[in-house]
Write a protein that holds these residues in place. Structure first.
Motif, mmCIF file in Angstrom:
data_model
loop_
_atom_site.group_PDB
_atom_site.id
_atom_site.type_symbol
_atom_site.label_atom_id
_atom_site.label_comp_id
_atom_site.label_asym_id
_atom_site.label_seq_id
_atom_site.Cartn_x
_atom_site.Cartn_y
_atom_site.Cartn_z
ATOM 1 N N MET A 1 0.852 -1.182 0.000
ATOM 2 C CA MET A 1 0.000 0.000 0.000
ATOM 3 C C MET A 1 0.893 1.239 0.000
ATOM 4 S SD MET A 1 -2.879 0.781 2.822
ATOM 5 C CE MET A 1 -3.521 2.401 3.075
ATOM 6 N N PRO A 2 0.538 2.257 -0.792
ATOM 7 C CA PRO A 2 1.373 3.471 -0.786
ATOM 8 C C PRO A 2 1.356 4.121 0.602
ATOM 9 C CG PRO A 2 -0.681 3.856 -1.966
ATOM 10 C CD PRO A 2 -0.633 2.394 -1.643
ATOM 11 N N GLU A 3 2.487 4.721 0.954
ATOM 12 C CA GLU A 3 2.573 5.339 2.273
ATOM 13 C C GLU A 3 1.749 6.621 2.341
ATOM 14 O OE1 GLU A 3 5.889 6.706 5.554
ATOM 15 O OE2 GLU A 3 6.545 6.045 3.592
ATOM 16 N N TRP A 4 1.663 7.351 1.227
ATOM 17 C CA TRP A 4 0.927 8.618 1.187
ATOM 18 C C TRP A 4 -0.141 8.537 0.110
ATOM 19 C CZ3 TRP A 4 1.945 12.158 4.863
ATOM 20 C CH2 TRP A 4 3.149 12.036 5.560
ATOM 21 N N ILE A 5 -1.359 8.985 0.451
ATOM 22 C CA ILE A 5 -2.465 9.026 -0.509
ATOM 23 C C ILE A 5 -3.082 10.422 -0.485
ATOM 24 C CG2 ILE A 5 -2.972 6.555 -0.416
ATOM 25 C CD1 ILE A 5 -5.224 7.139 1.550
ATOM 26 N N THR A 6 -3.852 10.735 -1.514
ATOM 27 C CA THR A 6 -4.466 12.064 -1.565
ATOM 28 C C THR A 6 -5.528 12.190 -0.478
ATOM 29 O OG1 THR A 6 -6.225 11.419 -3.096
ATOM 30 C CG2 THR A 6 -4.131 12.183 -4.073
ATOM 31 N N ALA A 7 -5.852 13.430 -0.144
ATOM 32 C CA ALA A 7 -6.878 13.687 0.871
ATOM 33 C C ALA A 7 -8.214 13.092 0.435
ATOM 34 C CB ALA A 7 -7.007 15.179 1.123
ATOM 35 N N THR B 1 -13.765 17.346 6.019
ATOM 36 C CA THR B 1 -13.485 16.805 7.352
ATOM 37 C C THR B 1 -12.012 16.433 7.472
ATOM 38 O OG1 THR B 1 -15.740 15.973 7.595
ATOM 39 C CG2 THR B 1 -14.046 14.939 8.973
ATOM 40 N N VAL B 2 -11.476 15.796 6.431
ATOM 41 C CA VAL B 2 -10.066 15.414 6.445
ATOM 42 C C VAL B 2 -9.191 16.662 6.525
ATOM 43 C CG1 VAL B 2 -8.216 14.337 5.094
ATOM 44 C CG2 VAL B 2 -10.454 13.214 5.270
ATOM 45 N N SER B 3 -9.543 17.699 5.784
ATOM 46 C CA SER B 3 -8.795 18.957 5.852
ATOM 47 C C SER B 3 -8.826 19.544 7.260
ATOM 48 C CB SER B 3 -9.362 19.971 4.863
ATOM 49 O OG SER B 3 -9.184 19.526 3.546
ATOM 50 N N GLY C 1 3.481 19.869 -4.093
ATOM 51 C CA GLY C 1 2.947 20.944 -4.925
ATOM 52 C C GLY C 1 1.655 21.428 -4.305
ATOM 53 N N ARG C 2 0.578 21.399 -5.070
ATOM 54 C CA ARG C 2 -0.726 21.825 -4.547
ATOM 55 C C ARG C 2 -1.542 20.669 -3.989
ATOM 56 N NH1 ARG C 2 -3.754 25.663 -8.624
ATOM 57 N NH2 ARG C 2 -5.095 25.667 -6.817
ATOM 58 N N THR C 3 -1.009 19.453 -4.090
ATOM 59 C CA THR C 3 -1.752 18.268 -3.649
ATOM 60 C C THR C 3 -1.477 17.978 -2.182
ATOM 61 O OG1 THR C 3 -1.537 17.340 -5.873
ATOM 62 C CG2 THR C 3 -2.174 15.824 -4.117
ATOM 63 N N LEU C 4 -2.555 17.833 -1.413
ATOM 64 C CA LEU C 4 -2.454 17.477 -0.006
ATOM 65 C C LEU C 4 -2.391 15.956 0.092
ATOM 66 C CD1 LEU C 4 -2.543 18.230 3.014
ATOM 67 C CD2 LEU C 4 -5.047 18.137 2.839
#
Length: 81
Positions: free
Chosen positions: A36-42, A55-57, A71-74
């Motif tokens: 599983m990737p360690e980081w995923i998008t919000a 809610t995640v934000s 970049g601009r991706t959380l």
């Protein structure tokens, strides 16, 4: 000592079960798993936990979950350390 029980099975039914088992074994052997990737998008994180992106934000702003920007991706850590 365990008692053994003899069960009568129709030869055609047994052949069908053996065929299904062989088919499942073939599928299992063909599976290629990747970590599983360690980081995923919000957005992906929100979907996985059944919440909205807002809610995640909010969780990120209050420090409840670990995040970083690409970049601009959380990005959200997909699983805790």
């Amino acid at each position: 000592m365990t008692e053994k029980i003899l069960i009568a099975v129709d030869p055609d039914a047994l052949a069908g079960l053996c065929s299904k088992i062989n088919s499942l074994l073939t599928e299992i052997r063909n599976i290629r798993m990747s970590p599983m990737p360690e980081w995923i998008t919000a957005h992906e994180y929100a979907e996985s936990v059944g919440r909205t992106t807002r809610t995640v934000s909010n969780w990120v702003k209050t420090g409840q979950i670990e995040s970083k920007r690409n970049g601009r991706t959380l990005l959200i850590r997909a699983y805790p350390r």
